[in-house]
Design an enzyme around this catalytic site. Structure first.
Site, PDB file in Angstrom:
ATOM      1  N   LYS A 130      12.777 -15.985  -8.592  1.00  0.00           N
ATOM      2  CA  LYS A 130      12.597 -14.960  -9.636  1.00  0.00           C
ATOM      3  C   LYS A 130      11.580 -15.429 -10.663  1.00  0.00           C
ATOM      4  CE  LYS A 130      13.834 -12.075  -8.283  1.00  0.00           C
ATOM      5  NZ  LYS A 130      14.396 -11.979  -6.983  1.00  0.00           N
ATOM      6  N   GLU A 181       8.044 -15.477  -9.180  1.00  0.00           N
ATOM      7  CA  GLU A 181       7.530 -14.130  -8.915  1.00  0.00           C
ATOM      8  C   GLU A 181       6.980 -13.452 -10.157  1.00  0.00           C
ATOM      9  OE1 GLU A 181       9.957 -11.842  -5.461  1.00  0.00           O
ATOM     10  OE2 GLU A 181      11.135 -12.415  -7.178  1.00  0.00           O
ATOM     11  N   ASN A 240      -2.335   2.302   5.452  1.00  0.00           N
ATOM     12  CA  ASN A 240      -1.413   1.216   5.107  1.00  0.00           C
ATOM     13  C   ASN A 240      -1.160   0.464   6.397  1.00  0.00           C
ATOM     14  OD1 ASN A 240       0.747  -0.366   4.311  1.00  0.00           O
ATOM     15  ND2 ASN A 240       2.224   1.312   4.296  1.00  0.00           N
ATOM     16  N   GLY A 241      -1.363  -0.855   6.390  1.00  0.00           N
ATOM     17  CA  GLY A 241      -1.161  -1.638   7.605  1.00  0.00           C
ATOM     18  C   GLY A 241      -2.370  -2.504   7.880  1.00  0.00           C
ATOM     19  N   GLU A 284      17.224 -18.551  -5.462  1.00  0.00           N
ATOM     20  CA  GLU A 284      16.911 -17.217  -5.975  1.00  0.00           C
ATOM     21  C   GLU A 284      16.426 -17.298  -7.427  1.00  0.00           C
ATOM     22  OE1 GLU A 284      16.310 -14.467  -4.794  1.00  0.00           O
ATOM     23  OE2 GLU A 284      16.714 -12.951  -6.289  1.00  0.00           O
ATOM     24  N   HIS A 305      16.903 -37.211  -3.715  1.00  0.00           N
ATOM     25  CA  HIS A 305      15.985 -37.502  -2.610  1.00  0.00           C
ATOM     26  C   HIS A 305      14.575 -37.009  -2.902  1.00  0.00           C
ATOM     27  CE1 HIS A 305      19.320 -38.895  -0.223  1.00  0.00           C
ATOM     28  NE2 HIS A 305      19.971 -37.764  -0.485  1.00  0.00           N
ATOM     29  N   ARG A 339       4.293  -0.557  -4.537  1.00  0.00           N
ATOM     30  CA  ARG A 339       3.915  -1.001  -3.192  1.00  0.00           C
ATOM     31  C   ARG A 339       2.557  -1.704  -3.172  1.00  0.00           C
ATOM     32  NH1 ARG A 339       6.973   1.643   0.731  1.00  0.00           N
ATOM     33  NH2 ARG A 339       5.414   1.158   2.285  1.00  0.00           N
ATOM     34  N   CYS A 344       0.842  -1.191   0.000  1.00  0.00           N
ATOM     35  CA  CYS A 344       0.000   0.000   0.000  1.00  0.00           C
ATOM     36  C   CYS A 344       0.880   1.245   0.000  1.00  0.00           C
ATOM     37  CB  CYS A 344      -0.942   0.094   1.192  1.00  0.00           C
ATOM     38  SG  CYS A 344      -2.181  -1.190   1.236  1.00  0.00           S
ATOM     39  N   TRP A 359      -2.663  -2.722  -1.746  1.00  0.00           N
ATOM     40  CA  TRP A 359      -2.349  -4.146  -1.796  1.00  0.00           C
ATOM     41  C   TRP A 359      -3.318  -4.784  -0.816  1.00  0.00           C
ATOM     42  CZ3 TRP A 359      -0.671  -8.087   1.484  1.00  0.00           C
ATOM     43  CH2 TRP A 359      -0.163  -9.235   0.852  1.00  0.00           C
ATOM     44  N   LYS A 410       6.304  -4.719  -3.369  1.00  0.00           N
ATOM     45  CA  LYS A 410       7.739  -4.532  -3.181  1.00  0.00           C
ATOM     46  C   LYS A 410       8.118  -4.494  -1.714  1.00  0.00           C
ATOM     47  CE  LYS A 410      11.854  -3.514  -4.634  1.00  0.00           C
ATOM     48  NZ  LYS A 410      12.572  -4.716  -5.073  1.00  0.00           N
TER      49      LYS A 410
HETATM   50  C1  G6P Z   1       9.026  -8.712  -0.907  1.00  0.00           C
HETATM   51  C2  G6P Z   1       9.683  -8.335  -2.215  1.00  0.00           C
HETATM   52  C3  G6P Z   1      10.980  -9.125  -2.385  1.00  0.00           C
HETATM   53  C4  G6P Z   1      11.896  -8.903  -1.192  1.00  0.00           C
HETATM   54  C5  G6P Z   1      11.186  -9.222   0.127  1.00  0.00           C
HETATM   55  C6  G6P Z   1      12.011  -8.746   1.316  1.00  0.00           C
HETATM   56  O1  G6P Z   1       8.575 -10.022  -0.958  1.00  0.00           O
HETATM   57  O2  G6P Z   1       8.807  -8.589  -3.287  1.00  0.00           O
HETATM   58  O3  G6P Z   1      11.623  -8.697  -3.558  1.00  0.00           O
HETATM   59  O4  G6P Z   1      13.020  -9.706  -1.316  1.00  0.00           O
HETATM   60  O5  G6P Z   1       9.932  -8.536   0.193  1.00  0.00           O
HETATM   61  O6  G6P Z   1      12.093  -7.360   1.254  1.00  0.00           O
HETATM   62  P1  G6P Z   1      13.221  -6.480   1.905  1.00  0.00           P
HETATM   63  O7  G6P Z   1      12.874  -5.085   1.515  1.00  0.00           O
HETATM   64  O8  G6P Z   1      13.119  -6.696   3.379  1.00  0.00           O
HETATM   65  O9  G6P Z   1      14.529  -6.914   1.373  1.00  0.00           O
END
Ligand code: G6P
Length: 611
Positions: A488, A491, A99-100, A484, A507, A27, A2, A73, A606
């Site tokens: 990616k 996501e 927001n929250g 990672e 396994h 956000r 948000c 969001w 984000k």
């Molecule tokens: C969200 C974002 C990720 C990020 C994670 C942790 O899930 O989409 O890209 O890695 O939060 O965020 P931070 O700002 O704490 O690294």
């Protein structure tokens, strides 16, 4: 998670708000809305992206010099027009964005319903609005005081902004757990969840702290504590500039940020890494390095991609500094009553510096008297301010929801921390330290070489764009890179992918292998190379399609695998900085080819400022 904007001044508020919401859209992008005061209080809100709202406003302009805006969001209630913020008082006299999460909203709603209040949305935010109304109705307090009193009854987190029809010269905001910044202009003020909507107007900002409420008028502002004591707030200077938060000719922020990595890594090393002794000086940790070097355990807490960087850090710190390291999901750490002995140290990693779970981990450790050090990208963010000491990434703003340049900058900082600790603990010889430093300094140029080969990675993405599942395998410090790579892809392409340590394949995951399964192997020519090649043989024997990322010379792998992506050679512990680049590019290209919204993938945000 948000985004909130607010404006008071002499400009048309709608322009500033839409501009700001567009910049904050990373956000959250389920719905967007604005409330503008101009004789009356007008609210316009729409399901979907900010663009839908701005198109609506273009056809039916809202005039006024005071307003608030929100990009959502969704947490409570599906994304639709009605649940979109702002939410208004029953008599339409004020509007609020939030927001929250109001955690006790169910009990509050029940009480307010019994009192006769009605609700038209499924949000927790509307409950806060009715609560403020109730305080006002029962006490006759001013709006600012009623807000403060209502907030004292709320459990959970909030960043809120409020405007009222009764006072066209007042913008109110308050925070607990959700960030808010006030930008100070000349006779005008800009409110934002972060610096993005503010930076093009002013660099002078005030960071609100938890429990603070601010009343802003065109003539000035006052910040109050929960106990209504006026505070003297420091004014800070923002260090990012407008160019950094724009796409600069790239189709997507994610691609821009991938391509920026040679520079962002350079920035993460600038003034910190030297060819001669002492090799590394991380200024932000200078005063605490002796405490950290004597820690009998370092616990690193983080979420998402930052958690993957932490895992790479574990390999590096243990190998180079010989301090035991544990990596914890911040969300798990806080709820399992962690045992923290006196000599432990906690390190948190967060790009945004606002992730709710990571912040909670900071507080958990601090409540046990353990020092907490931070690695953050966003200057002035809550985690950066709450930790006892720390290091900034200096990677510049990361806007794409899928983190890329923050990951490599985090690993770069962790590599430097490992070397600094190693030096202090006399683990490595001077020659070894010099050698590691040399390798780290060479990384930006080597990343550029990988980026120069992006075209060949696009061709591989074209071949596998329709695959429904991917497996990513790596060993040692490249196991986190496998995680990672899989993250990616999930996501931004919505393709199911799993990352595993290569040897664990037998396994379980091997049962998934067939001719439809692309398997990405990180097969660096290091201590585990032969073992990884054996795993590749096992996949090939079962008709799997192998994409190998390697620095091995042309030879066996080229005959064995369908595709080989060659990357330069560095020392084993630093290979993640190079091997992750093809992972980023594969997922980026597949997402583009599948027509996905790369910078704003569905359901994600984000900055995750709720639990
Ligand atoms: C969200 C974002 C990720 C990020 C994670 C942790 O899930 O989409 O890209 O890695 O939060 O965020 P931070 O700002 O704490 O690294």
């Amino acid at each position: 998670m948000c985004g909130i904007v607010g404006y008071i001044g002499e400009r048309e508020a709608a322009d500033v708000l839409i501009n700001g919401l567009t910049r904050l859209e990373y956000r959250g992008y389920d719905s967007a809305g604005v409330a503008i005061v101009n004789g009356s209080l007008e609210v316009r809100k729409k399901k979907g992206k900010v663009k839908t709202l701005s198109n609506d406003l273009a056809g039916n302009v809202l005039r006024g010099k005071l307003g608030i805006g929100h990009t959502r969001w969704a947490t409570h209630g599906p994304p639709n027009d009605i649940n979109a913020h702002p939410h208004t008082a029953s008599d339409g006299s004020f509007a609020l964005v939030h927001n929250g999460i109001i955690e006790n909203y169910t009990s509050l709603k029940e009480r307010l319903t019994n009192q006769g209040y009605t609700f038209s949305t499924q949000t927790d935010t509307e409950v806060l609005v009715r609560l403020i109304e109730d305080v006002r109705n029962s006490t006759g307090l001013s709006l600012g005081k009623a807000i403060r009193q209502a907030l004292s009854q709320v459990q959970g987190t909030y960043g809120i902004a409020v405007v009222s029809n009764d006072d066209p010269d007042m913008l109110i905001a308050a925070r607990k757990g959700s960030p808010l910044i006030l930008g100070i202009g000349d006779g005008e003020y800009f409110l934002g969840s972060d610096a993005a909507p503010i930076i093009e107007y002013t660099r002078k900002v005030v960071y609100l702290n938890d429990g603070e409420l601010i009343i802003v008028r065109r003539s000035g502002f006052t910040v109050y504590t929960v106990d209504n004591i006026a505070l003297d707030k420091a004014i800070h200077e923002l260090e990012w500039d407008l160019e950094q938060i724009e796409k600069g000719g790239y189709d997507h922020f994610m691609l821009k940020e991938i391509m920026e990595q040679p520079a962002s890594i350079q920035n993460a090393m600038r003034g910190r890494l030297f060819k001669k002794a002492p090799y590394v000086v991380l200024g932000g940790l200078f005063d605490v390095i002796d405490k950290l070097k004597d820690a009998d355990r370092i616990i690193i807490c983080a979420c998402g991609t930052s958690w993957h960087a932490a895992l790479v850090g574990e390999y590096m710190i243990e190998a180079l500094a010989r301090i035991p390291v544990e990596v914890e999901y911040a969300s798990e750490f806080r709820y399992r009553n962690p045992i923290l002995r006196k000599n432990a140290a906690v390190l948190v990693i967060s790009q945004s510096g606002e992730t709710a779970d990571t912040l909670a981990a900071v507080k958990e450790a601090q409540s046990q008297g353990i020092p907490v050090y931070g690695i953050c990208n966003t200057v002035g963010s809550t985690i950066a301010r709450e930790t006892d000491a720390g290091v900034y990434l200096h990677a510049g703003p990361e806007i794409g929801v899928a983190s890329t340049k923050a990951f490599t900058a985090q690993v770069t900082v962790l590599a430097q921390l490992a070397l600094m600790l190693s030096n202090r603990r006399n683990v490595l010889t001077d020659k070894e330290l010099k050698n590691y430093t040399k390798h780290l300094l060479a990384i930006p140029g080597q990343i550029q070489q990988v980026l120069d080969g992006a075209e060949s990675i696009l061709k591989i993405a074209e071949i596998y764009r329709y695959a429904n599942n991917f497996l990513y395998l790596g060993r040692g410090p490249n196991f986190p890179v496998a995680l990672e790579g899989a993250l990616k892809l999930k996501e931004i392409s919505y393709v199911h992918a799993e990352g595993y340590p290569a040897a664990e394949m037998k396994h379980g995951p091997i049962a998934l292998i067939d001719r439809f399964m692309p398997v990405v192997f990180i097969a660096m020519n290091d201590s585990s190379y032969d073992k990884v090649v054996s795993n590749i043989e096992e996949v090939v024997a079962r008709d799997g399609n192998v994409i190998a990322v390697t620095d091995a010379p042309v030879g066996h792998l080229d005959t064995l695998c369908q595709h080989v992506i060659r990357i330069p050679t560095t020392t084993e512990l630093f290979t993640p900085l190079l091997s992750v680049i093809p992972m980023q590019l594969i997922s980026y290209y597949i997402a583009v080819l599948r027509g996905c919204h790369v910078d704003q993938p569905r359901n994600l945000a984000k900055s995750v400022t709720v639990e």
